[in-house]
Scaffold this active site. Structure first.
Site, PDB file in Angstrom:
ATOM      1  N   HIS A  67       0.841  -1.201   0.000  1.00 57.02           N
ATOM      2  CA  HIS A  67       0.000   0.000   0.000  1.00 57.02           C
ATOM      3  C   HIS A  67       0.880   1.256   0.000  1.00 57.02           C
ATOM      4  CE1 HIS A  67      -3.611   2.391   1.262  1.00 57.02           C
ATOM      5  NE2 HIS A  67      -2.665   3.157   1.762  1.00 57.02           N
ATOM      6  N   GLU A  68       1.875   1.269   0.889  1.00 56.03           N
ATOM      7  CA  GLU A  68       2.763   2.438   0.981  1.00 56.03           C
ATOM      8  C   GLU A  68       3.632   2.569  -0.264  1.00 56.03           C
ATOM      9  OE1 GLU A  68       2.051   4.589   3.192  1.00 56.03           O
ATOM     10  OE2 GLU A  68       0.740   3.209   4.260  1.00 56.03           O
ATOM     11  N   HIS A  71       1.826   4.543  -2.883  1.00 56.34           N
ATOM     12  CA  HIS A  71       2.002   5.983  -2.670  1.00 56.34           C
ATOM     13  C   HIS A  71       3.374   6.420  -3.196  1.00 56.34           C
ATOM     14  CE1 HIS A  71      -1.542   6.713  -0.196  1.00 56.34           C
ATOM     15  NE2 HIS A  71      -1.197   5.760   0.653  1.00 56.34           N
TER      16      HIS A  71
END
Length: 153
Positions: A67-68, A71
């Protein structure tokens, strides 16, 4: 898992799922309480919450890292890296990263004692979390004296 193993795992996940290298730092931040991880826009580092590894295991941590990394890679490419952006949501689906992480078990605070006060004139009762100096206050309804009711047992 130590910081070096975390860094290697992050680099490996980046190459496997995104086909791009992760060139910054990934580390545990003990100050994170309610979030699984965060991508820092200025330094491009990724901070992760170690509690997720201990409570939910490595699979959950890998999901948070992916998920990170979404980003991270979108931000470096100049695309929409925020949760609401279409680029971000599309990339999450492509790599199989979770949109949200599993909530942690909440640490329960000790329950406070509830104090009960009663007006001697009209019988109005007041529930309070904190102790009250009855000599300084009067009933708001009738102006009578207030007395603490002590429950037995």
């Amino acid at each position: 898992m130590d910081e070096q193993q975390l860094q290697q795992l992050t680099e490996q996940l980046s190459l496997t799922y995104f086909k791009k290298p992760f060139r910054h730092r990934a580390y545990f931040n003990s100050r994170l309480k309610t979030t699984g991880g965060r991508y820092l826009l200025n330094s491009h580092n990724i901070e992760l919450n170690k509690k997720y590894l201990t409570e939910h295991g490595q699979k959950e941590l890998e999901g948070i890292i992916k998920h990170e990394l979404c980003h991270y890679h979108l931000h470096l490419e100049g695309k929409g890296y925020k949760h609401r952006d279409k680029d971000f949501r599309t990339l999450l689906k492509e790599v199989g990263a979770p949109r949200f992480c599993t909530p942690l078990e909440k640490e329960k605070k000790p329950q406070r004692k509830v104090r009960t006060y009663k007006c001697e004139a009209c019988g109005q009762t007041f529930l309070r979390k904190r102790k009250m100096d009855t000599s300084r206050y009067v009933c708001g309804k009738c102006g009578g004296k207030i007395k603490e009711i002590i429950k037995k047992g």
